[in-house]
Design an enzyme around this catalytic site. Structure first.
Site, short mmCIF file in Angstrom:
data_model
loop_
_atom_site.label_atom_id
_atom_site.label_comp_id
_atom_site.label_asym_id
_atom_site.label_seq_id
_atom_site.Cartn_x
_atom_site.Cartn_y
_atom_site.Cartn_z
N SER A 78 177.08 -4.50 16.95
CA SER A 78 177.16 -3.51 16.10
C SER A 78 176.36 -3.59 14.66
O SER A 78 175.96 -4.87 14.57
CB SER A 78 178.56 -3.53 15.41
OG SER A 78 179.67 -3.24 16.60
N1 SAH Z 1 181.81 -7.15 18.97
C1 SAH Z 1 180.48 -7.27 19.73
C2 SAH Z 1 180.17 -5.80 20.05
C3 SAH Z 1 180.16 -5.80 21.35
S1 SAH Z 1 179.85 -4.18 22.15
C4 SAH Z 1 179.60 -8.11 18.89
O1 SAH Z 1 179.80 -8.40 17.81
O2 SAH Z 1 178.39 -8.19 19.30
C5 SAH Z 1 181.28 -4.08 23.07
C6 SAH Z 1 181.74 -4.87 24.25
O3 SAH Z 1 182.92 -4.55 24.58
C7 SAH Z 1 180.84 -4.78 25.24
O4 SAH Z 1 180.02 -6.27 25.56
C8 SAH Z 1 181.42 -4.40 26.44
O5 SAH Z 1 181.12 -5.17 27.76
C9 SAH Z 1 182.87 -4.82 26.07
N2 SAH Z 1 184.04 -3.92 26.57
C10 SAH Z 1 184.15 -2.77 27.30
N3 SAH Z 1 185.34 -2.72 27.77
C11 SAH Z 1 186.00 -3.66 27.49
C12 SAH Z 1 187.29 -3.86 28.11
N4 SAH Z 1 187.92 -3.10 28.72
N5 SAH Z 1 187.71 -5.32 27.72
C13 SAH Z 1 186.77 -6.20 27.34
N6 SAH Z 1 185.69 -5.91 26.87
C14 SAH Z 1 185.37 -4.67 27.01
#
Ligand code: SAH
Length: 228
Positions: A78
């Site tokens: 993000s």
């Molecule tokens: N907080 C992260 C942002 C990652 S983007 C950072 O600081 O980099 C969101 C992430 O959520 C992705 O890696 C995606 O694979 C994950 N995601 C999507 N659906 C999910 C679920 N049901 N359970 C766990 N992770 C999930």
């Protein structure tokens, strides 16, 4: 003259140690403080966590830019401001236990780990979860635990949580995440359809009530599900 030399040398040493410390300070001033984030712990965590270590090497020089970046496997880290906003709005305390859904790069988990006692974070894509775990270990964030799995179900073993922070967008708030929130706890979550508009939603669990506040429009990657 001597002083200038000493100052110059110290600057040289600090840049050797962390070539991005200047950019990180600028990021906090220009993108985060200027947009109204005031929580001291949040600002100091964002000044401290080496964001460039959480992005792929070919994006390192853009790590402190004012936008999200790809981290592979169609996922993103993000925008710095959004990380700061989501961290500030849950009002994190040093004694808190926080659940994050969507570990991704591990950056948001590290920012939280600077402030709260314990962070549990769940990632559905194994490669990303493992990569995040490695970097968090390398940077000695010993108060973060990463689990690979579908975050829809939360992490029952360690519930209830003082706060839940979700960084992928479902169409509806998963009920288990509400159930695992402490009374008095807060959840921040982007909600909306994959191609339509999503909003950041702040949910506050009160004794006999759940308060839901719609914040502003955002764009997050979709919240995906493991097949049952
Ligand atoms: N907080 C992260 C942002 C990652 S983007 C950072 O600081 O980099 C969101 C992430 O959520 C992705 O890696 C995606 O694979 C994950 N995601 C999507 N659906 C999910 C679920 N049901 N359970 C766990 N992770 C999930």
């Amino acid at each position: 003259m001597k002083i200038m030399f000493v100052v110059g040398f110290l600057l040289f040493l600090s840049l050797q140690n962390d070539p991005y410390s200047y950019q990180r300070r600028k990021m906090v001033e220009d993108q985060i403080q200027s947009r109204g984030i005031t929580n001291k712990e949040v600002l100091s965590a964002m000044k401290k966590v080496p964001r460039h270590m959480f992005v792929p090497s070919n994006y390192q020089e853009h790590a402190y830019d004012d936008n999200a970046l790809p981290i592979g496997l169609e996922q993103t880290i993000s925008q710095p401001y959004i990380v700061a906003y989501m961290t500030e709005i849950i009002n994190p305390q040093p004694t808190d236990k926080v659940l994050e859904i969507g570990t991704g790069s591990g950056y948001q988990a590290a920012v939280l780990a600077e402030i709260v006692q314990k962070v549990y974070t769940i990632e559905i894509i194994p490669d990303l979860g493992l990569r995040a775990k490695n970097i968090l270990d390398e940077l000695e964030y010993n108060n973060v635990e990463v689990m690979i799995g579908d975050g829809y179900h939360g992490w029952e073993d360690h519930a209830p949580y003082d706060a839940v922070l979700v960084t992928a967008a479902p169409e509806k708030i998963p009920q288990p995440l509400i159930d695992q929130l402490n009374v008095g706890g807060k959840m921040i979550i982007p909600v909306g359809s994959v191609h339509g508009i999503q909003h950041l939603i702040l949910l506050e669990k009160q004794k006999d009530d759940i308060k839901v506040l719609k914040k502003f429009p955002v764009r997050f990657v979709p919240f995906t599900r493991e097949e049952e």
